[in-house]
Design an enzyme around this catalytic site. Structure first.
Site, PDB file in Angstrom:
ATOM      1  N   ARG A  79       3.417 -12.090   3.999  1.00 31.70           N
ATOM      2  CA  ARG A  79       3.483 -10.887   4.968  1.00 31.70           C
ATOM      3  C   ARG A  79       1.999 -10.601   5.166  1.00 31.70           C
ATOM      4  O   ARG A  79       1.255 -10.175   4.413  1.00 31.70           O
ATOM      5  CB  ARG A  79       4.237  -9.740   4.133  1.00 31.70           C
ATOM      6  CG  ARG A  79       3.981  -8.586   4.956  1.00 31.70           C
ATOM      7  CD  ARG A  79       4.899  -7.367   4.372  1.00 31.70           C
ATOM      8  NE  ARG A  79       4.823  -6.232   5.142  1.00 31.70           N
ATOM      9  CZ  ARG A  79       4.044  -4.859   4.675  1.00 31.70           C
ATOM     10  NH1 ARG A  79       3.435  -5.197   3.662  1.00 31.70           N
ATOM     11  NH2 ARG A  79       3.976  -3.861   5.494  1.00 31.70           N
ATOM     12  N   HIS A 122      -1.147  -2.252  10.643  1.00 27.80           N
ATOM     13  CA  HIS A 122      -1.267  -1.983   9.146  1.00 27.80           C
ATOM     14  C   HIS A 122      -2.598  -1.110   9.475  1.00 27.80           C
ATOM     15  O   HIS A 122      -3.603  -1.512   8.872  1.00 27.80           O
ATOM     16  CB  HIS A 122      -1.381  -2.880   8.374  1.00 27.80           C
ATOM     17  CG  HIS A 122      -1.499  -2.887   6.814  1.00 27.80           C
ATOM     18  ND1 HIS A 122      -0.404  -3.532   6.020  1.00 27.80           N
ATOM     19  CD2 HIS A 122      -2.024  -2.003   6.047  1.00 27.80           C
ATOM     20  CE1 HIS A 122      -0.607  -2.838   4.761  1.00 27.80           C
ATOM     21  NE2 HIS A 122      -1.590  -2.161   4.879  1.00 27.80           N
ATOM     22  N   GLU A 167       3.473   1.769   6.302  1.00 26.86           N
ATOM     23  CA  GLU A 167       3.410   3.041   5.918  1.00 26.86           C
ATOM     24  C   GLU A 167       2.687   3.985   6.858  1.00 26.86           C
ATOM     25  O   GLU A 167       1.711   4.508   6.729  1.00 26.86           O
ATOM     26  CB  GLU A 167       2.279   2.862   4.784  1.00 26.86           C
ATOM     27  CG  GLU A 167       2.762   1.790   3.721  1.00 26.86           C
ATOM     28  CD  GLU A 167       1.807   1.774   2.595  1.00 26.86           C
ATOM     29  OE1 GLU A 167       0.884   2.391   2.639  1.00 26.86           O
ATOM     30  OE2 GLU A 167       2.366   1.148   1.491  1.00 26.86           O
ATOM     31  N   ASN A 296       7.760  -0.022   0.200  1.00 31.02           N
ATOM     32  CA  ASN A 296       6.503  -0.171  -0.576  1.00 31.02           C
ATOM     33  C   ASN A 296       6.951   0.869  -1.797  1.00 31.02           C
ATOM     34  O   ASN A 296       6.773   2.108  -1.302  1.00 31.02           O
ATOM     35  CB  ASN A 296       5.422   0.178   0.212  1.00 31.02           C
ATOM     36  CG  ASN A 296       5.048  -0.911   1.248  1.00 31.02           C
ATOM     37  OD1 ASN A 296       5.804  -1.830   1.392  1.00 31.02           O
ATOM     38  ND2 ASN A 296       4.082  -0.905   2.100  1.00 31.02           N
ATOM     39  N   TYR A 298       4.939   2.241  -5.149  1.00 32.77           N
ATOM     40  CA  TYR A 298       3.877   2.234  -6.163  1.00 32.77           C
ATOM     41  C   TYR A 298       3.768   2.931  -7.523  1.00 32.77           C
ATOM     42  O   TYR A 298       3.368   2.700  -8.508  1.00 32.77           O
ATOM     43  CB  TYR A 298       2.344   2.335  -5.571  1.00 32.77           C
ATOM     44  CG  TYR A 298       2.140   1.177  -4.637  1.00 32.77           C
ATOM     45  CD1 TYR A 298       1.203   0.125  -5.182  1.00 32.77           C
ATOM     46  CD2 TYR A 298       2.294   1.161  -3.363  1.00 32.77           C
ATOM     47  CE1 TYR A 298       0.886  -0.896  -4.398  1.00 32.77           C
ATOM     48  CE2 TYR A 298       1.660   0.016  -2.570  1.00 32.77           C
ATOM     49  CZ  TYR A 298       1.294  -0.928  -2.957  1.00 32.77           C
ATOM     50  OH  TYR A 298       1.079  -2.022  -2.123  1.00 32.77           O
ATOM     51  N   GLU A 367       5.812  -4.204  -0.667  1.00 33.32           N
ATOM     52  CA  GLU A 367       4.778  -4.010  -1.399  1.00 33.32           C
ATOM     53  C   GLU A 367       5.013  -3.179  -2.700  1.00 33.32           C
ATOM     54  O   GLU A 367       5.763  -2.547  -2.783  1.00 33.32           O
ATOM     55  CB  GLU A 367       3.584  -3.268  -0.690  1.00 33.32           C
ATOM     56  CG  GLU A 367       2.830  -3.709   0.430  1.00 33.32           C
ATOM     57  CD  GLU A 367       1.782  -3.000   1.204  1.00 33.32           C
ATOM     58  OE1 GLU A 367       1.422  -2.151   0.164  1.00 33.32           O
ATOM     59  OE2 GLU A 367       1.608  -2.888   2.278  1.00 33.32           O
TER      60      GLU A 367
HETATM   61  O1  IFM Z   1      -3.677  -1.571  -0.031  1.00 30.48           O
HETATM   62  C1  IFM Z   1      -2.796  -0.823   0.325  1.00 30.48           C
HETATM   63  C2  IFM Z   1      -2.129  -1.360   1.508  1.00 30.48           C
HETATM   64  O2  IFM Z   1      -2.839  -1.444   2.371  1.00 30.48           O
HETATM   65  C3  IFM Z   1      -1.002  -0.541   1.872  1.00 30.48           C
HETATM   66  N1  IFM Z   1      -0.137  -0.055   0.617  1.00 30.48           N
HETATM   67  C4  IFM Z   1      -0.930   0.259  -0.414  1.00 30.48           C
HETATM   68  C5  IFM Z   1      -1.890  -0.561  -1.004  1.00 30.48           C
HETATM   69  C6  IFM Z   1      -2.593   0.004  -2.213  1.00 30.48           C
HETATM   70  O3  IFM Z   1      -2.894   1.249  -2.100  1.00 30.48           O
END
Ligand code: IFM
Length: 464
Positions: A79, A122, A167, A296, A298, A367
């Site tokens: 991706r 992005h 995002e 995504n 985290y 992600e």
């Molecule tokens: O690096 C970023 C990415 O560009 C978008 N999502 C979160 C990642 C980590 O912060």
């Protein structure tokens, strides 16, 4: 101790992700002009490192080598994002020299048997469009749909999976409210207008792509969180979770899947003019059906309103009313982000139940990953057991979500290689592969080797 590998469904897609500005470099080659990130990174103090996107990972000149690296990692999908400022430098005029780079990259991927997954946006808006008001200007949504059509004309025959935005929360609220991302504005009303116009741009682009190519797989990627009230019995904590969930998750999910903004969110932000930028018909456009949702994920968030603290100004949460996150004793990554794998399982169950399930839309993790303090040995190898453990724990949570019945079809690790981590510059490393920024040498880390095994086996090794 289990001795059985944890298998994923047949055909599960294993990949990795990057983004144009974070890896390409060649910021002013072959006709590319400034994006908002080029301009922002030049502002003194805006990013942690003066070494900006002019070079990054030099991927623009090393794409063949990088595709070979993906092969070594057994990736079946990659991706990447295209740079609008490279392909249409003034935001509206195609630049064949810039587009050619992506055409070559796609050919290299296909020759290596790797599925190209293209993200159109992005975060790197052409600066020329920011000069006209950026995403706070409705016209930008129209220009985005034109850009989508130009990219599809060039690559549509070879690229079958298209993500409109990555995002949009970050673009709108880190960029226009908190000002820690490009374009660095601190205008809460503009941030809400930007969020709406990003969604509108997504809808318009989806309509254009669908009309050109009914068989393509079209989607959007959202960064989503689980907001847990610190004390579920406390009214303030529950309101904190509701507010932040509204301003982070539901502000995008509800328009996309239900064709409306949540009523409580509209009430929370009623003083900021969102209602004035929504025109008749917009929400139908935004809710144009999609084929997949990219998620995504985290970190987790424990949220509260106590002790009552004034929310830092400027804040990405434009109507937080004192809601804020607090540590709850879980480990954190190099970014200070709480490691909360179970949040991924809960999030996926919720998203399917409330949004994607009724529409029968599959989810992909587009992600997930972690930055840690990597220490290379004398040969440049990084034995990153911390990152490996992070991936392992999140993949186990993902596997559990699949076992719960959530339709997740693939996982794309963030990131293929260390790269430009936005406001943190090059100080935070997320890669499966280490990049030595001086020599531009790439060396797979322990996590990269491990991930290659998972991808090859379509299974996680037995739990330790
Ligand atoms: O690096 C970023 C990415 O560009 C978008 N999502 C979160 C990642 C980590 O912060």
């Amino acid at each position: 101790m289990s001795t059985t590998p944890l298998e994923f469904p047949e055909g599960f897609l294993w990949g990795a992700a990057t983004a144009a500005y974070q890896i390409e470099g060649a910021a002013h080659e072959d006709g590319r002009q400034d994006s908002i990130w080029d301009a922002f990174a030049r502002k003194p103090g805006a990013v942690a490192d003066a070494h900006n996107g002019e070079v990054a990972c030099d991927h623009y000149h090393r794409s063949a080598q990088d595709v070979a690296l993906m092969g070594e990692l057994n990736l079946s999908a990659y991706r990447f994002s295209t740079s609008w400022a490279r392909c249409m430098p003034d935001g509206g005029t195609p630049n064949p020299d810039g587009i050619r780079f992506y055409s070559r990259l796609v050919d290299e991927l296909l020759a290596a048997g790797i599925t190209p997954w293209l993200t159109l946006y992005h975060w790197d808006l052409p600066q020329a469009l920011e000069d006209e008001g950026g995403w706070a200007n409705r016209e930008t949504a129209e220009r985005f749909a034109d850009y989508a059509a130009v990219m599809h004309e060039a690559l549509g025959g070879r690229v079958r999976i298209w993500t409109t935005l990555n995002e949009p929360w970050c673009s709108a609220f880190l960029g226009y409210a908190e000002g820690v991302h490009a374009p660095g504005r601190t205008e809460p009303a503009a941030a809400l207008a930007a969020a709406h116009h990003l969604l509108l741009g997504h809808g318009l682009a989806t309509q254009r792509l669908r009309a050109r190519d009914p068989e393509a797989k079209l989607g959007i990627t959202l960064n989503l969180n689980v907001f847990d009230p610190v004390d579920p019995a406390d009214e303030g904590d529950r309101d904190a979770a509701r507010r932040l969930d509204g301003q982070f998750n539901r502000i995008f999910l509800d328009p996309l899947f239900r064709g409306e903004y949540p009523a409580d969110l509209l009430a929370d932000v009623s003083h900021l003019g969102l209602a004035d930028v929504i025109r008749a018909g917009d929400l139908e456009v935004i809710a144009e059906p999609i084929d997949l949702l990219g998620v995504n994920y985290y970190h987790g968030e424990a949220v509260t309103k106590s002790p009552p603290t004034a929310t830092a100004q400027p804040s990405p949460f434009v109507a937080a009313d004192g809601a804020h996150s607090v540590p709850r004793g879980l480990p954190v990554t190099g970014m200070g982000w709480e490691v909360q794998p179970d949040g991924l399982r809960r999030l996926l169950n919720r998203v399917q139940q409330e949004y994607t399930g009724p529409a029968g839309i599959p989810i992909y993790i587009t992600e997930n990953g972690a930055a840690y303090e990597d220490v290379p040995d004398a040969d440049g190898f990084v034995d990153d057991q911390d990152r490996l453990t992070f991936f392992d724990a999140h993949l186990r949570a993902l596997h559990a979500a699949v076992a719960d019945g959530v339709d997740v079809r693939g996982y794309l690790a963030w990131s293929l290689m260390d790269n430009f981590e936005w406001a943190y510059g090059y100080h935070q490393r997320f890669g499966l592969v280490r990049v030595d920024y001086e020599s531009q040498q790439r060396i797979p880390k322990a996590s990269g080797r491990w991930y290659a095994g998972v991808a090859a086996q379509n299974a996680l090794p037995p739990a330790p």
